[in-house]
Design a protein around this motif. Sequence first.
Motif, PDB file in Angstrom:
ATOM      1  N   PHE A 191     -16.282  -9.749  20.922  1.00 14.61           N
ATOM      2  CA  PHE A 191     -15.250  -8.866  20.700  1.00 14.61           C
ATOM      3  C   PHE A 191     -14.628  -8.454  22.019  1.00 14.61           C
ATOM      4  N   GLN A 248     -14.130  -7.493  13.222  1.00 12.83           N
ATOM      5  CA  GLN A 248     -14.148  -6.320  14.025  1.00 12.83           C
ATOM      6  C   GLN A 248     -13.867  -5.210  13.220  1.00 12.83           C
ATOM      7  N   GLU A 282     -21.692 -10.108  18.816  1.00 11.84           N
ATOM      8  CA  GLU A 282     -20.468  -9.145  18.716  1.00 11.84           C
ATOM      9  C   GLU A 282     -20.071  -8.419  19.859  1.00 11.84           C
ATOM     10  N   THR A 289     -26.347 -11.375  15.490  1.00  5.30           N
ATOM     11  CA  THR A 289     -24.956 -11.003  15.267  1.00  5.30           C
ATOM     12  C   THR A 289     -24.524  -9.841  16.095  1.00  5.30           C
ATOM     13  N   SER A 290     -25.472  -8.961  16.212  1.00  4.01           N
ATOM     14  CA  SER A 290     -24.844  -7.741  16.926  1.00  4.01           C
ATOM     15  C   SER A 290     -25.079  -8.144  18.525  1.00  4.01           C
ATOM     16  N   VAL A 310     -18.724 -11.814  10.586  1.00  4.26           N
ATOM     17  CA  VAL A 310     -18.703 -10.327  11.023  1.00  4.26           C
ATOM     18  C   VAL A 310     -17.154 -10.058  11.443  1.00  4.26           C
TER      19      VAL A 310
END
Lengths: 471, 194
Positions: A299, A320, A295, A291-292, A318
């Motif tokens: 984003f 923001q 991200e 997920t990181s 997740v």
Amino acid sequence: MDQKLKELRETYQSQTSFTDDDRQQVLSKINEPKSSEKRPLFPFKVILPLAAVLLLAFTIVVSQMGGESGNTASPGEGEEDNNQDVSSNNQDEPDLKGYVVAKEDGRILVTGTEQNEYDQFPATWFSDVKQNVELGDYVHVGYSALQESYPSQGSADHLTIVTDESDTNVTKQEAIASVLRTVDDINIKVISRIERSSEENDWIIELRGAGQSDNVHNFSIAFDGSSVSTNYNGSDLLLGAQQVELDLGIHNVIDDAFSSLHYEGFTENDEAITINLTNESNSDIDQESLTSQLEEVVFNYDPINEFTVNFGNGSTTVTQSQETNEGNEGSGGVPEPDIESVIADYHDGIDKMTESVEGESHRLAHYDTKEEIVEDLSSVMSESRIDYLFDTFIVEEDLTSDSTEGLYVRPTGGDTKINPDNDYQVEQFETSYHVTQEINNEYSGHVNVIYIITYDNNNWILDDVQYEQLD
Amino acid sequence: MSVSEIAALDKTSLNEQDRLDILDYCMQYYGSDIKRVVLSYVQNEADAEDVTQDVFITVYQKIDQFNQQAQLRSWLYRIAINKSKDHLRSFKQRQQRIRDKLMQSPEKESVETQTPESISVEADENEILLQQIYQLPEKYKEVIVFYYFEQLSILEIAQVLEMKTNTVKARLKRGRDRLRTIIESGGEQRGSKA
């Protein structure tokens, strides 16, 4: 700067114009192919029936011999027995060559790249495919029998994936797969062109629908996936090019570091997306790291505030965080207005609205209807302001003797405007900003001109102009 | 024929005359706008002529694809941009540009391919400034041309260039800064020469 820009616009406009010669050239070029098309028509009148008779005779002879028909990809022609003969006679020649354009429930849809003699793109759903076929793969398929329908259905006797030796970061199959996952306004998709343009370092892909009236979308995808351009409009959330870029970005993350996962595409919902994955080997994966990494990719696209990763057997969402969300400043997510540019946009809007075509009796240069003005300028000023300006400065018919319909500038003085080069005061209110400038001239008298700026539809616009008589 | 009449036409059943009427309307009202935009990309009058003609042939061929919601002018601009970029991308064109750069060929007579220095002293200062604007990176040049010269709104530019309005605003802001530098410094320099 304004004066200089005006001069530059005049220079720009005087550089070149569309001449009558240009017009004649266009018209003659249009007529060129038409005349050459007409010529063969006459002999065709004779040749067509003749060819039809010969074809009919040939078909009868061939079917009596129980032999080869050659047309195996099209349903509805010939008996099943015939088709079987064909595939056994032509083991080396596949019955269908094309791209895997859809995958679902253990079956794949393969469409050919060119229309057959029935003006149809060959399209077949193959079930029970043993090989690990990916979306976007180019395949050769041999089959025995197909069920009549469009797309036809059947099972493959043999299937070969034609591997592409691309040394590019985004392979041909990945580029095609991304485009296929992105486009959602076409039912049966066909890859009608794929070119590797080494000049530009990108893949050129043309995707169309199998139906006559379907759209045609063109994509150009950089070999490294860094840029995409397309005429595909995209969704409410993202432009078509952004959708492909994001899709490739997500695919890249999954492909690089999580080989046990399979990326199936993403779906959009308001300002959030759901990334669909399947875990083929059911092995454990480091969800946090996944997920990181996602991200960082997801984003990058301002409109997206949230994403959900769907692992098939569970999901994680997740959102923001505020500090990374640069788009939201201050309370309630309303950004500070750029007063100078709101004023400039408003003035440009008025100029554009009231600019007339040279030598055409005050006819507006940019608009033919009020709706066009509203549509064009509503991102700059309120509709009530447009109404006022329209009623004050524009008339809806001709002022001259010949009554051509249209919009014309009313020959009257202009509005008193704030001069952004002089001092002005800005006052902040709860939902608006007031910009005030004292003006004293013969035309307006001694007044305070107040521009009221409000936030509308994610945009600061000029809402109203007020005047305060000072003496 | 007006824009609203064109939009109201049933695109699936256009006859030859309808197509020619629409084409004629487009050429009459937007011909010069389109040609100037094309020139700003290709920077050569002869090429601008060819590409512009090509634009209108495409209009004639694809008029049935004109989306009724889209403004006619935006649609025309989009075709013009695509054709111009295709032209710049074409192999022949690249070769020519490389050759020009290597040779700095004196036979090339068109004003558009000349450097400011080679333009005669009588040349208008504004023309030199315009050529300098054309030399800006394409992403700034195009928003400047559309905003200041073609006078499109931010929204319309976003549609024409197929990008978000925020991108247009950002590029315009940066473009404006560069423009200011050109006008302020370049203008004086060249101006004293002229």
